[in-house]
Scaffold this motif. Sequence first.
Motif, PDB file in Angstrom:
ATOM      1  N   HIS A 288       0.841  -1.208   0.000  1.00  0.00           N
ATOM      2  CA  HIS A 288       0.000   0.000   0.000  1.00  0.00           C
ATOM      3  C   HIS A 288       0.872   1.253   0.000  1.00  0.00           C
ATOM      4  CE1 HIS A 288      -4.086  -1.344  -0.016  1.00  0.00           C
ATOM      5  NE2 HIS A 288      -3.907  -2.182   0.994  1.00  0.00           N
TER       6      HIS A 288
ATOM      7  N   GLY B  63      -9.464  -1.712   4.877  1.00  0.00           N
ATOM      8  CA  GLY B  63     -10.476  -2.508   5.558  1.00  0.00           C
ATOM      9  C   GLY B  63      -9.907  -3.193   6.784  1.00  0.00           C
ATOM     10  N   GLY B  64      -8.613  -3.480   6.753  1.00  0.00           N
ATOM     11  CA  GLY B  64      -7.989  -4.195   7.863  1.00  0.00           C
ATOM     12  C   GLY B  64      -7.145  -3.329   8.775  1.00  0.00           C
TER      13      GLY B  64
ATOM     14  N   ASP C 117     -17.878  -0.304   6.189  1.00  0.00           N
ATOM     15  CA  ASP C 117     -18.525  -1.554   5.762  1.00  0.00           C
ATOM     16  C   ASP C 117     -19.652  -1.937   6.725  1.00  0.00           C
ATOM     17  OD1 ASP C 117     -16.740  -1.730   3.648  1.00  0.00           O
ATOM     18  OD2 ASP C 117     -15.306  -2.939   4.773  1.00  0.00           O
TER      19      ASP C 117
ATOM     20  N   GLY D 211     -17.534   1.583   1.942  1.00  0.00           N
ATOM     21  CA  GLY D 211     -16.896   2.893   1.778  1.00  0.00           C
ATOM     22  C   GLY D 211     -17.486   3.746   0.668  1.00  0.00           C
TER      23      GLY D 211
ATOM     24  N   GLN E 146     -20.027   6.953   1.261  1.00  0.00           N
ATOM     25  CA  GLN E 146     -19.536   8.254   0.784  1.00  0.00           C
ATOM     26  C   GLN E 146     -20.553   8.901  -0.154  1.00  0.00           C
ATOM     27  OE1 GLN E 146     -15.351   9.170  -0.519  1.00  0.00           O
ATOM     28  NE2 GLN E 146     -16.239   8.976  -2.541  1.00  0.00           N
TER      29      GLN E 146
ATOM     30  N   GLY F 244      -7.248   1.284   0.712  1.00  0.00           N
ATOM     31  CA  GLY F 244      -8.546   1.357   0.046  1.00  0.00           C
ATOM     32  C   GLY F 244      -9.380   2.554   0.467  1.00  0.00           C
TER      33      GLY F 244
ATOM     34  N   ASN G  27     -11.451   7.967   0.063  1.00  0.00           N
ATOM     35  CA  ASN G  27     -12.519   8.798   0.643  1.00  0.00           C
ATOM     36  C   ASN G  27     -12.214  10.288   0.443  1.00  0.00           C
ATOM     37  OD1 ASN G  27     -13.821  10.331   3.107  1.00  0.00           O
ATOM     38  ND2 ASN G  27     -15.017   8.482   2.751  1.00  0.00           N
TER      39      ASN G  27
ATOM     40  N   ASP H  89      -6.732  -2.917  -2.954  1.00  0.00           N
ATOM     41  CA  ASP H  89      -5.754  -3.988  -3.150  1.00  0.00           C
ATOM     42  C   ASP H  89      -5.484  -4.268  -4.634  1.00  0.00           C
ATOM     43  OD1 ASP H  89      -5.738  -4.114  -0.471  1.00  0.00           O
ATOM     44  OD2 ASP H  89      -6.880  -5.982  -0.305  1.00  0.00           O
TER      45      ASP H  89
END
Length: 334
Positions: A111, A132-133, A162, A175, A179, A268, A272, A300
């Motif tokens: 990332h 997400g993690g 989520d 997400g 948004q 990810g 936003n 990802d």
Amino acid sequence: MILSIESSCDDSSIAITQIETNKLIYHKKISQELQHSVYGGVVPELAARLHVEALPKILQECKVYFPKLKAIAVTNAPGLSVTLMEGVTMAKALSISLDLPLIAVNHLKGHIYSLFIEKQSLLPMTVLLVSGGHTQIIEANSLKDMNIIATTIDDSFGESFDKVAKMLGLGYPGGPIVQEKAMNGDDSRFDFPVPLRQSPRIEFSYSGLKNAVRLEIERQIQKEGGLIEQDICDICASFQKTAAAHILQKTKKYFKQNAPKHFSIVGGASANIYLRTQIENLCNQYGASLSLSQLQYCSDNAAMIGRVAVEQYKIDDFVNVDEIDIQSRVKDFK
Ligand code: KG4
Ligand code: ZN
């Protein structure tokens, strides 16, 4: 060229990257969002089975590049064990059959290097990783020197979107949907508490906010007998404002203490727009530069794994096929 595989969650992706130039020669990603949407989140076993179908399909298209390959790279941590296993198994098979060295890539480094796809790397910098993690502030000094400064004590920023989407029956991933709804909502209608507001520590938490949203939804349903579209939009807007305010408050604390020159947002959830704008303002206020990944490389993908793999290849950072390990969590980057 290096062939890189990513399967840490619900995206099956393969990239081919040129070592000398960082050029992305080939990149494909098959997302499983639709298949998981009905469950409101990723089902690990279903994800693994879908990787088994998708990865060989993509690999087929890469065969023409096989003679030019110098290494095989794969995400080995962190992620879902059962899905990581699919990518690692394929990478091991390719490494053995094509007689090429194997490179194990940390997904979080991926990332960070999504910022440098088809570019030179620009480190050191401080990175806000929102996915997400994960929700982390990382001091990325170099490929081999990355320190996690702050992390979440429970849920992550992206995961909270989520969950809110799931509570509102909006599907997965939450997400982008939250948004979008938030754009038509009144962000001052619901006053959700900003997590850990009184705490001097630089850390994150989203379970309390998630719960506050759940209670508000229940209250609205009890009062009105259900939710109308405007209620949903107002909940999304009020939630998004609070979720971002939490990140901003803690990041500001970090800026006050450390005055970073270069800052970036990856992962990810870095897609936003509301969060991007807030962090942009913060960077302007403190005179820090801000780097962002291209939108297509926020979530990802194997292109970002390939970009890290190029750096690892240059320093002979290989792993034995019998010794590559899969880790669902990582405490640090070493
Ligand atoms: O990086 P990623 O693809 O997977 C992980 O490594 O976790 O991030 C996926 C996460 C999901 O939780 C998704 O809802 C979130 O990123 N996300 C967003 C937005 N786009 C994706 N969260 C907030 N706002 C968005 N626009
Ligand atoms: Zn990720």
